[in-house]
Scaffold this active site. Sequence first.
Site, PDB file in Angstrom:
ATOM      1  N   HIS A  17       0.809  -1.265  -0.399  1.00 57.14           N
ATOM      2  CA  HIS A  17       0.227   0.026  -0.275  1.00 57.14           C
ATOM      3  C   HIS A  17       0.781   1.208  -0.181  1.00 57.14           C
ATOM      4  O   HIS A  17       1.440   2.028   0.844  1.00 57.14           O
ATOM      5  CB  HIS A  17      -0.346  -0.047   1.246  1.00 57.14           C
ATOM      6  N   HIS A  19       1.459   5.435  -2.880  1.00 56.22           N
ATOM      7  CA  HIS A  19       1.448   5.278  -2.896  1.00 56.22           C
ATOM      8  C   HIS A  19       1.975   6.467  -3.782  1.00 56.22           C
ATOM      9  O   HIS A  19       3.056   7.448  -3.383  1.00 56.22           O
ATOM     10  CB  HIS A  19      -0.585   7.354  -3.263  1.00 56.22           C
ATOM     11  N   HIS A 197      -9.655   0.933  -1.378  1.00 54.20           N
ATOM     12  CA  HIS A 197      -9.487   1.831  -0.008  1.00 54.20           C
ATOM     13  C   HIS A 197     -10.785   1.719   0.252  1.00 54.20           C
ATOM     14  O   HIS A 197     -11.895   2.413  -0.163  1.00 54.20           O
ATOM     15  CB  HIS A 197      -9.639   3.033   0.066  1.00 54.20           C
ATOM     16  N   GLU A 200     -10.889   3.596   6.459  1.00 55.07           N
ATOM     17  CA  GLU A 200      -9.777   4.332   6.867  1.00 55.07           C
ATOM     18  C   GLU A 200     -10.860   5.674   8.051  1.00 55.07           C
ATOM     19  O   GLU A 200     -11.345   5.655   8.934  1.00 55.07           O
ATOM     20  CB  GLU A 200      -9.270   4.950   5.077  1.00 55.07           C
ATOM     21  N   ASP A 278       1.671   4.073   3.151  1.00 51.10           N
ATOM     22  CA  ASP A 278       0.699   4.545   2.059  1.00 51.10           C
ATOM     23  C   ASP A 278       1.439   5.867   1.476  1.00 51.10           C
ATOM     24  O   ASP A 278       1.912   5.990   0.165  1.00 51.10           O
ATOM     25  CB  ASP A 278       0.133   5.149   3.465  1.00 51.10           C
ATOM     26  N   ASP A 279       2.252   6.712   1.687  1.00 52.66           N
ATOM     27  CA  ASP A 279       2.401   8.242   1.796  1.00 52.66           C
ATOM     28  C   ASP A 279       3.617   8.630   2.766  1.00 52.66           C
ATOM     29  O   ASP A 279       3.199   9.684   3.176  1.00 52.66           O
ATOM     30  CB  ASP A 279       1.103   9.766   1.768  1.00 52.66           C
TER      31      ASP A 279
HETATM   32  N1  ADE Z   1      -4.693   8.989  -1.362  1.00 55.33           N
HETATM   33  C1  ADE Z   1      -3.314   8.953  -0.773  1.00 55.33           C
HETATM   34  N2  ADE Z   1      -3.734   8.591   0.065  1.00 55.33           N
HETATM   35  C2  ADE Z   1      -4.387   7.882   1.007  1.00 55.33           C
HETATM   36  C3  ADE Z   1      -5.050   7.517   1.762  1.00 55.33           C
HETATM   37  N3  ADE Z   1      -5.001   7.376   2.477  1.00 55.33           N
HETATM   38  N4  ADE Z   1      -6.189   7.507   1.633  1.00 55.33           N
HETATM   39  C4  ADE Z   1      -7.170   7.560   0.888  1.00 55.33           C
HETATM   40  N5  ADE Z   1      -6.743   8.090  -0.606  1.00 55.33           N
HETATM   41  C5  ADE Z   1      -5.292   8.223  -0.605  1.00 55.33           C
HETATM   42 ZN    ZN Z   2      -3.021   4.995   0.307  1.00 56.65          ZN
END
Ligand code: ADE
Ligand code: ZN
Length: 333
Positions: A17, A19, A197, A200, A278-279
């Site tokens: 996971h 991006h 997703h 969350e 994630d990011d």
């Molecule tokens: N795009 C990038 N990070 C995300 C996240 N945590 N939830 C949904 N979309 C995303």
């Molecule tokens: Zn994500």
Amino acid sequence: MAEFNDWIAGLPKAELHLHIDGSLEPGRLLQLAGKHGVDLPYADEAAVTAACEFDNLDEFLAMYYLGASVLRDEEDFYNLMMDYLTKCRTQNIRHCEVMIEPQTYADNGVPIDICMRGFKAAVNDARREWGQSCLMILSIMRHAPEEEGIKTLKAAEPYRDDFIALGLASSEVPFPPAQFKRLYELAASQEYRLGAHAGEEGPPGYISDALDLLHCERIDHGIRCAEDPALVERLAREQIPLTVCPLSNVRLRCFNNMSDHNILQLLDRNLCVTVNSDDPAYFGGYLNENFQALHAHLGLDKVQAARLAANSFTASYLGDAEKARFFEELEAY
Ligand code: ADE
Ligand code: ZN
């Protein structure tokens, strides 16, 4: 602590996971803004880092899409992917599955061919240079109408062999899975593996709907399943993988503190949970830092960490032979 962190650094693991736009580091962001004359509200790298304070997902996404607007040419996409794959090499992320979001680039006038040329070249170079295993996921934006997602799926047809799976990301509420049934039916007819997703910020019902209406085999985040005991039982029984992102969940205030995170409770209940970043450029750490935070705040031990790493290979979209090779590596470690 240091001994555990060193052990985590050497642990063979997969990241499922991630991006790719979320791995755009402040230095690279400012470099590309300068290159393309994009005006950003950040004087320097420290200002970018200081701006990474969020109260919710949508606040983060505003910064994330602004950041992605500096990506314009093939070299930018190559460098972005190569930066992340190099991180995989240093963190012993033996296999990764990376979400690509062509709608974001199209909104900035950049066609899918430009990004895919850059991304594919980097993936091929990393595979050739150090044997990096990497799959790409076509991630659709749920804040845009389903029709836009279907257009993106169509635009991706020349790259069908480059994407293992379809995903669904961006602002979660109020964009329930039910709005994307046709898109998922189309992707299934093209034999994409399916994930989304869900749970969350959205309610547990979004997780059930992703499974029952979209026929997803894997759920990104899924942490709000804990509010529905019957759903937790189902996820355990059916071994539906959840790609959990601890640092992200705390930064976006799904949990107030890391010590409140539920990942180890879900692991205890025998769910197939995995750890992911994630990011990472926005949330203060890559995969190893996520494991380290679980150790520091929840007492994650080596047995649990090894189970999470095993889950990451189990939950991957790899074939059985490739999974077996990684399980052997993990066993040896
Ligand atoms: N795009 C990038 N990070 C995300 C996240 N945590 N939830 C949904 N979309 C995303
Ligand atoms: Zn994500």
